[in-house]
Design a protein around this motif. Structure first.
Motif, PDB file in Angstrom:
ATOM      1  N   ILE A  34     -66.372  -5.844  -9.443  1.00  0.00           N
ATOM      2  CA  ILE A  34     -67.601  -5.571  -8.484  1.00  0.00           C
ATOM      3  C   ILE A  34     -67.296  -4.596  -7.553  1.00  0.00           C
ATOM      4  O   ILE A  34     -68.053  -3.647  -7.281  1.00  0.00           O
ATOM      5  CB  ILE A  34     -67.553  -7.204  -7.578  1.00  0.00           C
ATOM      6  N   PRO A  35     -65.894  -4.198  -7.033  1.00  0.00           N
ATOM      7  CA  PRO A  35     -65.716  -3.150  -6.316  1.00  0.00           C
ATOM      8  C   PRO A  35     -65.650  -1.870  -6.897  1.00  0.00           C
ATOM      9  O   PRO A  35     -66.131  -0.768  -6.606  1.00  0.00           O
ATOM     10  CB  PRO A  35     -64.468  -3.371  -5.712  1.00  0.00           C
ATOM     11  N   LEU A  36     -65.187  -1.710  -8.382  1.00  0.00           N
ATOM     12  CA  LEU A  36     -65.288  -0.792  -9.305  1.00  0.00           C
ATOM     13  C   LEU A  36     -66.735  -0.379  -9.540  1.00  0.00           C
ATOM     14  O   LEU A  36     -67.111   0.732  -9.301  1.00  0.00           O
ATOM     15  CB  LEU A  36     -64.799  -0.874 -10.600  1.00  0.00           C
ATOM     16  N   ALA A  38     -69.220  -0.991  -7.274  1.00  0.00           N
ATOM     17  CA  ALA A  38     -69.795  -0.572  -5.883  1.00  0.00           C
ATOM     18  C   ALA A  38     -69.291   0.822  -5.755  1.00  0.00           C
ATOM     19  O   ALA A  38     -70.151   1.583  -5.529  1.00  0.00           O
ATOM     20  CB  ALA A  38     -69.306  -1.478  -5.028  1.00  0.00           C
ATOM     21  N   LEU A  39     -68.135   1.263  -6.099  1.00  0.00           N
ATOM     22  CA  LEU A  39     -67.581   2.421  -6.033  1.00  0.00           C
ATOM     23  C   LEU A  39     -68.286   3.509  -6.989  1.00  0.00           C
ATOM     24  O   LEU A  39     -68.899   4.651  -6.223  1.00  0.00           O
ATOM     25  CB  LEU A  39     -66.197   2.306  -6.263  1.00  0.00           C
ATOM     26  N   THR A  61     -65.282   1.418 -16.770  1.00  0.00           N
ATOM     27  CA  THR A  61     -65.070   0.364 -15.866  1.00  0.00           C
ATOM     28  C   THR A  61     -64.966  -1.375 -16.319  1.00  0.00           C
ATOM     29  O   THR A  61     -64.159  -1.993 -15.807  1.00  0.00           O
ATOM     30  CB  THR A  61     -66.213   0.326 -14.908  1.00  0.00           C
ATOM     31  N   SER A  65     -61.625  -3.640 -16.271  1.00  0.00           N
ATOM     32  CA  SER A  65     -61.967  -5.020 -15.747  1.00  0.00           C
ATOM     33  C   SER A  65     -61.205  -6.051 -16.780  1.00  0.00           C
ATOM     34  O   SER A  65     -60.707  -7.002 -16.677  1.00  0.00           O
ATOM     35  CB  SER A  65     -63.375  -5.426 -15.590  1.00  0.00           C
TER      36      SER A  65
END
Length: 146
Positions: A34-36, A38-39, A61, A65
């Protein structure tokens, strides 16, 4: 009668792999994903990122993960990290497939989906190997310190 194939098939149920470990690994990987993403979304919105590289960035990505998932899933197993990681990667991709199919209302299996399944298995196996070796490495270091 030779029972070796049965023993090898039973490896997953004899304390060497736990479905809970696999699910924990997948949960950790989604927390990483999720943060990857978002980035990645921030980069797409604020920079001039070529559209032709988006699928590659998504695959990279997702691979990162899945490697994290395989590594996290093998922390609690005794051996066969590559196999546990591989299973974790396959389950990870199958969950994505089911969720994507529900959203798009299309359960067809494409060449891309099969490629993702292979990528998931390979990335998970790599993560499993890393996870087993990190665990073994930390045990060795703690023995040396004593």
């Amino acid at each position: 009668m030779n029972n070796k194939p049965l023993l090898k098939a039973g490896v997953l149920l004899n304390g060497r792999s736990r479905p809970i470990s696999i699910l924990k690994g997948i949960l950790v990987s989604y927390i990483v994903l999720i943060p990857l993403f978002a980035l990645f979304a921030l980069i797409l919105t604020n920079m001039d990122f070529p559209e032709k590289y988006i699928p590659t960035a998504v695959l990279v990505t997702t691979s990162i993960s899945i490697i994290v998932a395989g590594s996290a899933a093998t922390r609690e197993v005794k051996s066969h990290g590559w196999l546990n990681g591989c299973i974790t990667g396959i389950v990870y991709i199958l969950i994505l497939y089911v969720l994507s199919s529900i959203v798009h209302r299309d359960f067809s299996i494409s060449r891309y989906m099969l490629s993702l399944l292979g990528l998931g298995a390979l990335s998970g196996a790599i993560g499993g190997i890393i996870g087993i070796n990190l665990k073994k490495g930390s045990k060795t270091k703690s023995k040396v310190k004593k």
